[in-house]
Design a protein around this motif. Structure first.
Motif, PDB file in Angstrom:
ATOM      1  N   UNK A 109      48.070  45.204  40.624  1.00 29.61           N
ATOM      2  CA  UNK A 109      48.463  44.131  41.289  1.00 29.61           C
ATOM      3  C   UNK A 109      49.508  43.297  40.646  1.00 29.61           C
ATOM      4  N   UNK A 136      44.014  50.481  40.434  1.00 31.85           N
ATOM      5  CA  UNK A 136      45.035  49.433  41.302  1.00 31.85           C
ATOM      6  C   UNK A 136      45.824  48.716  40.475  1.00 31.85           C
ATOM      7  N   UNK A 193      47.252  38.116  45.546  1.00 24.51           N
ATOM      8  CA  UNK A 193      47.594  39.223  44.592  1.00 24.51           C
ATOM      9  C   UNK A 193      48.343  40.398  45.751  1.00 24.51           C
ATOM     10  N   UNK A 209      44.905  40.253  50.160  1.00 23.78           N
ATOM     11  CA  UNK A 209      44.416  39.076  49.789  1.00 23.78           C
ATOM     12  C   UNK A 209      45.225  38.010  50.261  1.00 23.78           C
ATOM     13  N   UNK A 210      44.440  36.799  50.714  1.00 23.95           N
ATOM     14  CA  UNK A 210      44.872  35.548  50.931  1.00 23.95           C
ATOM     15  C   UNK A 210      45.583  35.196  49.911  1.00 23.95           C
ATOM     16  N   UNK A 256      49.377  44.200  46.168  1.00 31.31           N
ATOM     17  CA  UNK A 256      49.445  45.617  45.471  1.00 31.31           C
ATOM     18  C   UNK A 256      50.799  46.396  45.250  1.00 31.31           C
ATOM     19  N   UNK A 294      39.951  33.379  46.279  1.00 35.46           N
ATOM     20  CA  UNK A 294      40.622  34.166  47.285  1.00 35.46           C
ATOM     21  C   UNK A 294      39.799  34.991  48.189  1.00 35.46           C
ATOM     22  N   UNK A 336      47.712  42.803  37.106  1.00 38.58           N
ATOM     23  CA  UNK A 336      46.204  42.918  36.999  1.00 38.58           C
ATOM     24  C   UNK A 336      46.082  44.326  37.497  1.00 38.58           C
ATOM     25  N   UNK A 370      50.458  39.179  40.568  1.00 40.22           N
ATOM     26  CA  UNK A 370      50.322  37.769  41.086  1.00 40.22           C
ATOM     27  C   UNK A 370      51.104  36.702  40.772  1.00 40.22           C
ATOM     28  N   UNK A 425      40.367  38.021  38.612  1.00 43.17           N
ATOM     29  CA  UNK A 425      39.503  37.806  39.789  1.00 43.17           C
ATOM     30  C   UNK A 425      38.182  38.530  39.446  1.00 43.17           C
ATOM     31  N   UNK A 440      48.389  52.470  43.499  1.00 46.48           N
ATOM     32  CA  UNK A 440      47.221  52.764  43.520  1.00 46.48           C
ATOM     33  C   UNK A 440      47.152  54.294  43.329  1.00 46.48           C
ATOM     34  N   UNK A 443      52.147  47.699  48.504  1.00 44.40           N
ATOM     35  CA  UNK A 443      52.775  46.760  49.141  1.00 44.40           C
ATOM     36  C   UNK A 443      54.371  46.398  48.456  1.00 44.40           C
ATOM     37  N   UNK A 470      41.866  49.549  49.366  1.00 44.17           N
ATOM     38  CA  UNK A 470      42.834  48.885  49.070  1.00 44.17           C
ATOM     39  C   UNK A 470      42.630  47.337  49.636  1.00 44.17           C
ATOM     40  N   UNK A 471      42.848  46.349  48.892  1.00 42.16           N
ATOM     41  CA  UNK A 471      42.668  44.982  49.347  1.00 42.16           C
ATOM     42  C   UNK A 471      43.793  44.314  49.572  1.00 42.16           C
TER      43      UNK A 471
END
Lengths: 114, 117
Positions: free
Chosen positions: B35, B33, B43, A104-105, B45, A89, B90, B37, A44, B48, B59, A101-102
């Motif tokens: 991730x 980080x 994505x 995401x949809x 997490x 996204x 990623x 997918x 991304x 991190x 997560x 920290x992200x």
């Protein structure tokens, strides 16, 4: 728990059309909202981002609209082109204490037909 | 600058095998980080790090481990591969933990596609 809900899952428009992708969030601590664009086989890449102190942000053909009271934000792509075909996204992050920290949809796969 | 690089690009593992996914960034970013997918999903997490020697769970950390001995490198370890770990992974990095604008974005690597059979 899905904290950022994105719709639609997929979208097909003709060249020149204006696709709109919507996102809704639940956590009121979120205050940074980026949109990412992903092409097949690539990571991304940031497209545009907004903070909740503004209701709209434009960068070129891409516009984010933000409705803080409704906890919703959307991406509009003006004069869409076949090269815009990608997965988009939305994401959200709390500005403080969140370590960037992200969340995401689920993503929207956009196809722009010539 | 090469940005964020990941190796390998593709890998097939058998159930129970282990492997390390490598991630390196040359932007001197403190925050890194990992991730995953999955198809049709956003994505998620995994782990991190806010600096060398400091890591924390995201997560979906189960089945993974990380270490951060240098600013540049942030490897992800799978100890006992399971089919549920089939995914695209990623790595990302960013300069700040408090995003102010788009310049504080996370920069993503090209990903590692992992299949566990």
């Amino acid at each position: 728990q899905q904290q950022v809900k994105q719709s639609p899952q997929s979208l097909i428009v003709q060249k020149g059309g204006i696709p709109i992708i919507n996102c809704a969030y639940e956590n009121t601590a979120f205050d940074y909202f980026p949109w990412y664009q992903q092409f097949p086989g690539k990571g991304p890449a940031l497209l545009i981002a907004i903070r909740p102190d503004v209701s709209e942000k434009k960068e070129g053909r891409f516009t984010i609209s933000f409705n803080k009271s409704a906890k919703q934000f959307s991406l509009h792509i003006m004069d869409s082109q076949p090269g815009d075909s990608a997965t988009y996204f939305c994401a959200a992050s709390p500005r403080t204490g969140g370590y960037n920290k992200l969340i995401f949809g689920a993503g929207t796969r956009l196809a722009v037909h010539p | 600058n090469a940005g964020v690089t990941q190796t390998p690009k593709f890998r097939i593992l058998k159930i129970g095998q282990s492997m390390t996914l490598q991630c390196t960034q040359d932007m001197n970013h403190n925050y890194m980080y990992w991730y995953r997918q999955d198809p049709g999903m956003g994505l998620k997490l995994i782990y991190y790090s806010v600096g060398a020697g400091i890591t924390d769970k995201g997560e979906v950390p189960n089945g993974y481990n990380v270490s951060r001995s240098t600013t540049e490198d942030f490897p992800l370890r799978l100890e006992l591969a399971a089919p549920s770990q089939t995914s695209v992974y990623f790595c990302a990095s960013t300069e700040t933990g408090i995003p102010q604008d788009a310049t504080d974005t996370q920069y993503f690597g090209p990903g590692t596609r992992l299949t566990v059979l």
